[in-house]
Design a protein around this motif. Structure first.
Motif, PDB file in Angstrom:
ATOM      1  N   TYR A   2      33.624  -7.019  30.163  1.00  0.00           N
ATOM      2  CA  TYR A   2      34.165  -5.762  30.667  1.00  0.00           C
ATOM      3  C   TYR A   2      35.512  -6.056  31.290  1.00  0.00           C
ATOM      4  CZ  TYR A   2      34.351  -1.243  33.048  1.00  0.00           C
ATOM      5  OH  TYR A   2      34.721   0.012  33.477  1.00  0.00           O
ATOM      6  N   SER A   3      36.508  -6.262  30.450  1.00  0.00           N
ATOM      7  CA  SER A   3      37.817  -6.578  31.002  1.00  0.00           C
ATOM      8  C   SER A   3      38.887  -6.280  29.974  1.00  0.00           C
ATOM      9  CB  SER A   3      37.881  -8.056  31.389  1.00  0.00           C
ATOM     10  OG  SER A   3      37.664  -8.848  30.239  1.00  0.00           O
ATOM     11  N   MET A   4      40.049  -6.022  30.472  1.00  0.00           N
ATOM     12  CA  MET A   4      41.209  -5.926  29.609  1.00  0.00           C
ATOM     13  C   MET A   4      41.490  -7.335  29.087  1.00  0.00           C
ATOM     14  SD  MET A   4      42.564  -2.746  30.076  1.00  0.00           S
ATOM     15  CE  MET A   4      42.423  -1.399  31.248  1.00  0.00           C
ATOM     16  N   ILE A   5      41.712  -7.460  27.787  1.00  0.00           N
ATOM     17  CA  ILE A   5      41.871  -8.798  27.226  1.00  0.00           C
ATOM     18  C   ILE A   5      43.007  -9.542  27.924  1.00  0.00           C
ATOM     19  CG2 ILE A   5      42.414 -10.161  25.191  1.00  0.00           C
ATOM     20  CD1 ILE A   5      41.132  -8.101  23.481  1.00  0.00           C
ATOM     21  N   ILE A  31      41.335   8.089  34.209  1.00  0.00           N
ATOM     22  CA  ILE A  31      40.475   7.137  33.512  1.00  0.00           C
ATOM     23  C   ILE A  31      41.167   5.781  33.350  1.00  0.00           C
ATOM     24  CG2 ILE A  31      39.253   6.680  31.345  1.00  0.00           C
ATOM     25  CD1 ILE A  31      37.887   8.802  32.969  1.00  0.00           C
ATOM     26  N   GLU A  32      42.473   5.809  33.104  1.00  0.00           N
ATOM     27  CA  GLU A  32      43.198   4.531  33.021  1.00  0.00           C
ATOM     28  C   GLU A  32      43.090   3.774  34.336  1.00  0.00           C
ATOM     29  OE1 GLU A  32      47.174   5.463  31.678  1.00  0.00           O
ATOM     30  OE2 GLU A  32      46.606   5.137  29.582  1.00  0.00           O
ATOM     31  N   ASP A  33      43.191   4.512  35.402  1.00  0.00           N
ATOM     32  CA  ASP A  33      43.083   3.907  36.725  1.00  0.00           C
ATOM     33  C   ASP A  33      41.670   3.348  36.948  1.00  0.00           C
ATOM     34  OD1 ASP A  33      43.920   3.470  39.497  1.00  0.00           O
ATOM     35  OD2 ASP A  33      42.515   5.088  39.957  1.00  0.00           O
ATOM     36  N   HIS A  34      40.651   4.125  36.563  1.00  0.00           N
ATOM     37  CA  HIS A  34      39.264   3.640  36.687  1.00  0.00           C
ATOM     38  C   HIS A  34      39.057   2.363  35.876  1.00  0.00           C
ATOM     39  CE1 HIS A  34      37.309   7.807  37.655  1.00  0.00           C
ATOM     40  NE2 HIS A  34      38.177   7.437  38.551  1.00  0.00           N
ATOM     41  N   ALA A  35      39.510   2.402  34.643  1.00  0.00           N
ATOM     42  CA  ALA A  35      39.290   1.259  33.740  1.00  0.00           C
ATOM     43  C   ALA A  35      39.933   0.012  34.333  1.00  0.00           C
ATOM     44  CB  ALA A  35      39.861   1.571  32.364  1.00  0.00           C
ATOM     45  N   GLN A  36      41.153   0.191  34.778  1.00  0.00           N
ATOM     46  CA  GLN A  36      41.897  -0.911  35.372  1.00  0.00           C
ATOM     47  C   GLN A  36      41.178  -1.470  36.599  1.00  0.00           C
ATOM     48  OE1 GLN A  36      45.412  -1.824  34.453  1.00  0.00           O
ATOM     49  NE2 GLN A  36      44.606  -3.578  35.544  1.00  0.00           N
ATOM     50  N   ARG A  37      40.853  -0.591  37.528  1.00  0.00           N
ATOM     51  CA  ARG A  37      40.291  -1.065  38.794  1.00  0.00           C
ATOM     52  C   ARG A  37      38.869  -1.572  38.633  1.00  0.00           C
ATOM     53  NH1 ARG A  37      39.693   2.576  42.919  1.00  0.00           N
ATOM     54  NH2 ARG A  37      40.032   4.391  41.591  1.00  0.00           N
ATOM     55  N   SER A  38      38.042  -0.830  37.872  1.00  0.00           N
ATOM     56  CA  SER A  38      36.649  -1.259  37.796  1.00  0.00           C
ATOM     57  C   SER A  38      36.531  -2.600  37.082  1.00  0.00           C
ATOM     58  CB  SER A  38      35.783  -0.188  37.123  1.00  0.00           C
ATOM     59  OG  SER A  38      36.207   0.052  35.805  1.00  0.00           O
ATOM     60  N   SER A  39      37.334  -2.811  36.037  1.00  0.00           N
ATOM     61  CA  SER A  39      37.227  -4.085  35.331  1.00  0.00           C
ATOM     62  C   SER A  39      37.762  -5.230  36.184  1.00  0.00           C
ATOM     63  CB  SER A  39      37.945  -4.023  33.987  1.00  0.00           C
ATOM     64  OG  SER A  39      39.313  -3.744  34.157  1.00  0.00           O
ATOM     65  N   GLU A  40      38.772  -4.937  36.990  1.00  0.00           N
ATOM     66  CA  GLU A  40      39.329  -5.958  37.867  1.00  0.00           C
ATOM     67  C   GLU A  40      38.391  -6.303  39.018  1.00  0.00           C
ATOM     68  OE1 GLU A  40      43.856  -4.952  38.018  1.00  0.00           O
ATOM     69  OE2 GLU A  40      43.117  -5.254  40.062  1.00  0.00           O
ATOM     70  N   GLU A  41      37.765  -5.257  39.571  1.00  0.00           N
ATOM     71  CA  GLU A  41      37.031  -5.456  40.822  1.00  0.00           C
ATOM     72  C   GLU A  41      35.606  -5.944  40.620  1.00  0.00           C
ATOM     73  OE1 GLU A  41      37.301  -1.760  42.929  1.00  0.00           O
ATOM     74  OE2 GLU A  41      39.489  -1.884  43.090  1.00  0.00           O
ATOM     75  N   TRP A  79      36.168  11.831  24.925  1.00  0.00           N
ATOM     76  CA  TRP A  79      36.567  10.568  24.287  1.00  0.00           C
ATOM     77  C   TRP A  79      36.849   9.483  25.317  1.00  0.00           C
ATOM     78  CZ3 TRP A  79      35.147  10.277  19.662  1.00  0.00           C
ATOM     79  CH2 TRP A  79      35.447  11.206  18.667  1.00  0.00           C
ATOM     80  N   LEU A  80      37.220   9.889  26.525  1.00  0.00           N
ATOM     81  CA  LEU A  80      37.768   8.905  27.459  1.00  0.00           C
ATOM     82  C   LEU A  80      36.815   8.583  28.606  1.00  0.00           C
ATOM     83  CD1 LEU A  80      41.457  10.189  27.678  1.00  0.00           C
ATOM     84  CD2 LEU A  80      40.520   8.396  26.207  1.00  0.00           C
ATOM     85  N   THR A  81      36.360   7.341  28.643  1.00  0.00           N
ATOM     86  CA  THR A  81      35.636   6.801  29.790  1.00  0.00           C
ATOM     87  C   THR A  81      36.276   5.444  30.088  1.00  0.00           C
ATOM     88  OG1 THR A  81      34.060   5.541  28.477  1.00  0.00           O
ATOM     89  CG2 THR A  81      33.476   7.828  28.935  1.00  0.00           C
ATOM     90  N   SER A  82      35.916   4.841  31.214  1.00  0.00           N
ATOM     91  CA  SER A  82      36.487   3.510  31.509  1.00  0.00           C
ATOM     92  C   SER A  82      36.263   2.567  30.340  1.00  0.00           C
ATOM     93  CB  SER A  82      35.835   2.880  32.729  1.00  0.00           C
ATOM     94  OG  SER A  82      35.709   3.788  33.754  1.00  0.00           O
ATOM     95  N   GLY A  83      35.032   2.608  29.792  1.00  0.00           N
ATOM     96  CA  GLY A  83      34.691   1.682  28.709  1.00  0.00           C
ATOM     97  C   GLY A  83      35.511   1.937  27.454  1.00  0.00           C
ATOM     98  N   THR A  84      35.634   3.200  27.055  1.00  0.00           N
ATOM     99  CA  THR A  84      36.399   3.459  25.834  1.00  0.00           C
ATOM    100  C   THR A  84      37.890   3.229  26.081  1.00  0.00           C
ATOM    101  OG1 THR A  84      36.549   5.833  26.312  1.00  0.00           O
ATOM    102  CG2 THR A  84      34.715   5.117  24.947  1.00  0.00           C
ATOM    103  N   MET A  85      38.329   3.425  27.315  1.00  0.00           N
ATOM    104  CA  MET A  85      39.743   3.158  27.620  1.00  0.00           C
ATOM    105  C   MET A  85      40.030   1.659  27.517  1.00  0.00           C
ATOM    106  SD  MET A  85      42.646   4.473  28.294  1.00  0.00           S
ATOM    107  CE  MET A  85      42.514   6.114  29.006  1.00  0.00           C
ATOM    108  N   ILE A  86      39.108   0.842  28.034  1.00  0.00           N
ATOM    109  CA  ILE A  86      39.290  -0.607  27.900  1.00  0.00           C
ATOM    110  C   ILE A  86      39.298  -0.983  26.422  1.00  0.00           C
ATOM    111  CG2 ILE A  86      38.141  -2.830  28.304  1.00  0.00           C
ATOM    112  CD1 ILE A  86      37.318  -1.772  31.044  1.00  0.00           C
ATOM    113  N   ALA A  87      38.411  -0.349  25.638  1.00  0.00           N
ATOM    114  CA  ALA A  87      38.370  -0.640  24.197  1.00  0.00           C
ATOM    115  C   ALA A  87      39.691  -0.256  23.533  1.00  0.00           C
ATOM    116  CB  ALA A  87      37.210   0.107  23.550  1.00  0.00           C
ATOM    117  N   ARG A  88      40.270   0.874  23.941  1.00  0.00           N
ATOM    118  CA  ARG A  88      41.553   1.289  23.362  1.00  0.00           C
ATOM    119  C   ARG A  88      42.644   0.273  23.699  1.00  0.00           C
ATOM    120  NH1 ARG A  88      42.470   7.670  22.847  1.00  0.00           N
ATOM    121  NH2 ARG A  88      40.392   8.261  22.175  1.00  0.00           N
TER     122      ARG A  88
END
Lengths: 406, 483
Positions: free
Chosen positions: A186-189, A222-232, B384-393
């Protein structure tokens, strides 16, 4: 990883959250969650035994001669059954689970299903996930719970799916639930450029964009969530010490992560886990016995770990499967798609024992076990008696509660 | 989250629509921004060359070139499609135990499905008629069917049917898809016989495909199901067959009319309902313009559908020429679906082929072709957009933008060495300038490696790394998620 090195040029400092103490965890400790008294710190772990778990070889009706007539090659021999009483017992692979049952930590709810059963994996799975046998819902039953319960919007881990993609049960209109197959996945590559990208999104946040869009705010959120949740996440759960030796199976790893999330107090109300596939059309015995043994061992380790941290009464585990299987075995030493089957409720102070009636193998629904308990009764029980929320809105109707949780 | 969330999380733009002129032809000129908008909506975006070519056209010529398709006659499926289920592989497996045989067939079928997904993604990328593929995708989500693993050719045939009718007659397509093998299997039409009617298809035909709830009764569902009885799927030829013995020949009363109706009659009666034109009008507007369109706008497009007897070409053409289509209300007003996001990324980078990394990426983003979540299709919009799908994008972009891609891109490698020119070009080409000024400044900083020296030249050693990194950052910006 070689192809991903292109951003190495600007290694930037990640904002490291101070160990253990988490801003949301702190906030949650101060403000009790909505719901009934006592429900604040509870968590529901939902395990999908996908593929259609054969209920009759899982909770075995060993007192019923018809079971042995209809399953000449597949029936569990009377001596192998882990007998609960003269009528039913558990699959021989489930020894550690049987020990938990004997201690009163397991409720077995028999004959669970729904009207007009659908025999397609896809549709029946969807019915269980959306709790809508009679219509198409784009939200899941727990997704609707999230939307309804008013959980703190700033918490990025109100629910967690331990899976590659979000299961339908957790689809919601207003709550972003992360799907986390494993912490490392669960992380940005490439997060060496987190700083730059953050500057991008944050820069964008304050600035007037040269266009308007009804979805722009949502995208940025959502970009903010993805960023923070994967980091934290890795830092938030790093302080937890696992106190059991989990079997090295996929389910063992999933439940170890679930215990870690529960023990790290992230305010997580629901954790979704899956195990399978139970779609045993051919040579069922080897496959199902193994899967049930894996289930049994992983659950035992999970509750051992939870107990060691004093969390066992905070965690109720509920299993489900899209359907049981045909009563009569087929020509390939397997079973075909069926209807009602038993499910398990574990831990959380359940009143252990058997609920519902034994499967009636004489009066069937075209060769399948008829349901005697609507699955939405189980959901209503969990929503009201465990999560402390009203169920009628979430389930579009009122369903009888099962007296399993007091 | 978004403030104006409506049914199914679909959101309409803020502000007022000028209803009097909304569907009248847009008299303005195209520029690169509007040309890119047109290409994103009527297809999967454009390469920089496509965008400049379309920006030079009049709206009429641009739309005309998009709605004119060549015949689909010369299109052939990927070769894996015919390998499965044919008698040869089975006989080659003689002597193997049945379990092993079943496993081999499943594996081949799985490979055929993946090959078909990749084949279609490449058609979306490279077809000279992108709108044909866009409409095929629309129908895939509308007249939903799930793949049947054992019969990949059935899945392909339905895809070919949608492509054949991409801008054809909606009523005729509805007739054809009703007896299409993939549909007969997916919604149990093949089990619908006079003695035991199965209502699944009859219900979804009205609820999800043509009318919407509240425009029919349970009796209409039952009577319609009787009219559809008798269709089967021949599992050897993968063709639909009609068995008159299994058909109910009695009189049926459907939506107020009585007769010995067949399925064709049912479709004709449905399309004569005012609700049918409105249903498709709302659906087409949500696909091409914006979600949850105003009721008056729906009426306007419904009138067009009726006027043209449900021929799609003139109606879609009118939508793509209209004032509302080029308005700020419609611009960036939709969330890119994973397929639009993925194919569009190959397209904007000027790459010539969708490669296999796209398949697992699409799965993780939540849209696998031929595998819709249910008969209602993909809910779309903010779903379409959740944290998981955003990370996948974002992770897909990272994978796509490696140095190998850089050399294959038609334009990235040729970017000038001067930082400011490079960052401007990236933001213009990838985002049509839809970025906050601060982001452009950050991009300059990233390219120069300093953060402040905006006019620095790139050094030759790290040029490739920095350009692909900067392209990634441009594609990671919010506007890139929006169509």
């Amino acid at each position: 990883m070689k192809r991903l090195n292109f951003l190495l040029g600007t290694v930037s400092g990640l904002t490291v959250v101070a160990n253990g103490e988490h801003i949301f965890a702190r906030a949650l400790a101060e403000t009790p969650l909505p719901g009934l008294p006592g429900s604040q710190n509870r968590c529901l772990v939902l395990i999908n035994l996908f593929g259609g778990n054969d209920g009759l070889n899982c909770v075995v009706p060993h007192g019923d001669p018809q079971y042995y007539q209809l399953r000449p090659s597949l029936a569990v021999a009377p001596n192998d059954v882990l007998a609960i009483d003269p009528h039913v017992g558990l699959n021989p692979g489930m020894k550690s689970f049987k020990a938990m049952y004997d201690k009163g930590a397991v409720a077995i709810v028999q004959g669970v299903g729904y009207p007009n059963p659908d025999h397609s994996h896809f549709r029946s799975t969807e019915i269980w996930q959306t709790a809508a046998p009679d219509r198409y819902e784009h939200t899941g039953w727990l997704g609707r719970y999230f939307d309804e319960a008013g959980l703190p919007a700033q918490n990025l881990f109100n629910g967690v799916a331990v899976s590659q993609v979000l299961p339908e049960a957790l689809f919601s209109n207003r709550t972003d639930i992360p799907a986390i197959p494993a912490v490392g996945q669960y992380s940005m590559i490439v997060d060496r450029d987190a700083q730059t990208r953050k500057a991008f999104t944050q820069g964008a946040q304050g600035q007037q964009m040269p266009f308007d869009s009804p979805y722009l705010a949502h995208v940025m959120e959502i970009e903010d969530h993805a960023q923070r949740s994967s980091e934290e996440l890795p830092q938030l759960i790093a302080g937890y010490k696992t106190q059991a030796s989990y079997p090295s199976t996929a389910l063992g790893r999933s439940l170890a992560l679930a215990a870690q999330i529960v023990g790290s107090n992230l305010g997580t109300k629901v954790i979704y886990v899956q195990h399978g596939s139970f779609d045993t059309h051919v040579s069922q015995k080897a496959t199902q016995d193994l899967l049930l043994a894996q289930f049994s061992d992983a659950i035992a380790a999970f509750y051992q770990d939870l107990s060691a941290h004093g969390n066992d009464r905070r965690v109720l585990t509920l299993t489900f499967s899209e359907f049981g299987r045909r009563i009569e075995e087929n020509g390939s030493r397997g079973t075909d798609h069926g209807e009602a089957s038993p499910l398990f409720m574990i831990g959380g102070g359940v009143k252990g024992g058997l609920y519902g009636s034994l499967p009636n193998l004489a009066q069937t629904s075209m060769g399948n076990v008829r349901y005697t308990i609507d699955f939405r009764s189980v959901y209503a029980t969990v929503l009201e008696r465990w999560l402390g929320r009203p169920s009628a809105g979430v389930l579009s109707g009122t369903f009888e509660k099962i007296p399993v949780l007091g | 989250m978004a403030a104006q969330t409506d049914f199914a999380g679909l959101t309409r733009p803020r502000g007022q629509l000028d209803l009097a002129t909304a569907l009248q032809p847009y008299r303005g000129q195209l520029d690169e921004r509007l040309a890119a908008h047109l290409l994103r909506r009527a297809g999967f975006g454009g390469s920089p060359d496509d965008v400049s070519r379309y920006a030079a056209l009049s709206v009429n010529d641009a739309v005309e070139s998009l709605v004119r398709f060549p015949s689909t006659g010369s299109i052939t499926p990927p070769e894996e499609i015919y390998d499965v289920g044919a008698p040869q592989p089975m006989s080659a497996m003689d002597g193997r135990p049945p379990m092993k045989r079943a496993k081999i067939v499943r594996r081949e079928a799985r490979q055929a499905l993946l090959a078909l997904q990749l084949w279609w993604l490449n058609r979306m990328l490279s077809s000279q008629a992108p709108l044909q593929e866009k409409m095929t995708l629309y129908f895939h989500g509308h007249f939903t069917s799930h793949y049947t693993l054992r019969f990949p050719q059935i899945t392909y045939n339905q895809n070919a049917l949608f492509r054949r009718y991409a801008l054809g007659n909606l009523r005729e397509l509805t007739r054809q898809v009703s007896n299409d093998p993939a549909m007969l299997i997916y919604l149990n039409g093949a089990q619908n016989v006079a003695a035991h009617p199965n209502e699944n298809y009859a219900r979804e035909l009205m609820e999800l495909f043509t009318l919407g709830v509240d425009h029919y009764t349970e009796d209409d569902v039952r009577e319609s199901a009787r009219a559809w009885t008798g269709w089967r799927v021949d599992r050897r030829s993968a063709q639909a067959t009609f068995d008159p013995q299994l058909h109910d020949n009695g009189a049926k009363t459907f939506l107020g009319q009585t007769g010995n109706f067949t399925g064709d009659d049912i479709v004709n009666i449905i399309f004569a309902q005012p609700a049918c034109a409105r249903f498709f009008a709302a659906s087409l507007l949500s696909w091409f313009v914006y979600n949850n369109p105003e009721s008056e706008l729906v009426d306007g497009v419904a009138a067009l559908l009726r006027k043209h007897d449900f021929e799609l070409a003139p109606v879609v053409s009118a939508i793509l020429r209209s004032n509302v289509f080029y308005s700020t209300r419609a611009y960036r007003a939709l969330v890119k679906s994973p397929v639009e996001f993925t194919v569009g990324s190959y397209k904007v980078l000027g790459l010539s082929q969708v490669d296999e990394i796209a398949l697992p990426a699409l799965h993780q983003m939540g849209q696998e072709l031929f595998n819709p979540p249910n008969v209602a299709g993909w809910p779309g919009g903010q779903n379409w957009l959740t944290s998981g799908t955003m990370i996948a994008r974002q992770n897909f972009l990272t994978q796509l933008l490696n140095s190998q891609t850089l050399t294959q891109s038609s334009w990235l490698e040729k970017l000038p060495v001067q930082t400011r020119v490079a960052s401007q070009t990236l933001v213009t080409t990838i985002l049509q300038g839809d970025a906050a000024p601060a982001a452009l400044y950050e991009l300059d900083g990233y390219l120069s490696g300093a953060g402040s020296a905006a006019l620095a030249a790139l050094s030759t050693e790290n040029y490739g790394q920095r350009i692909s990194g900067a392209a990634y950052l441009a594609m990671a910006m919010p506007a890139y998620q929006l169509n």
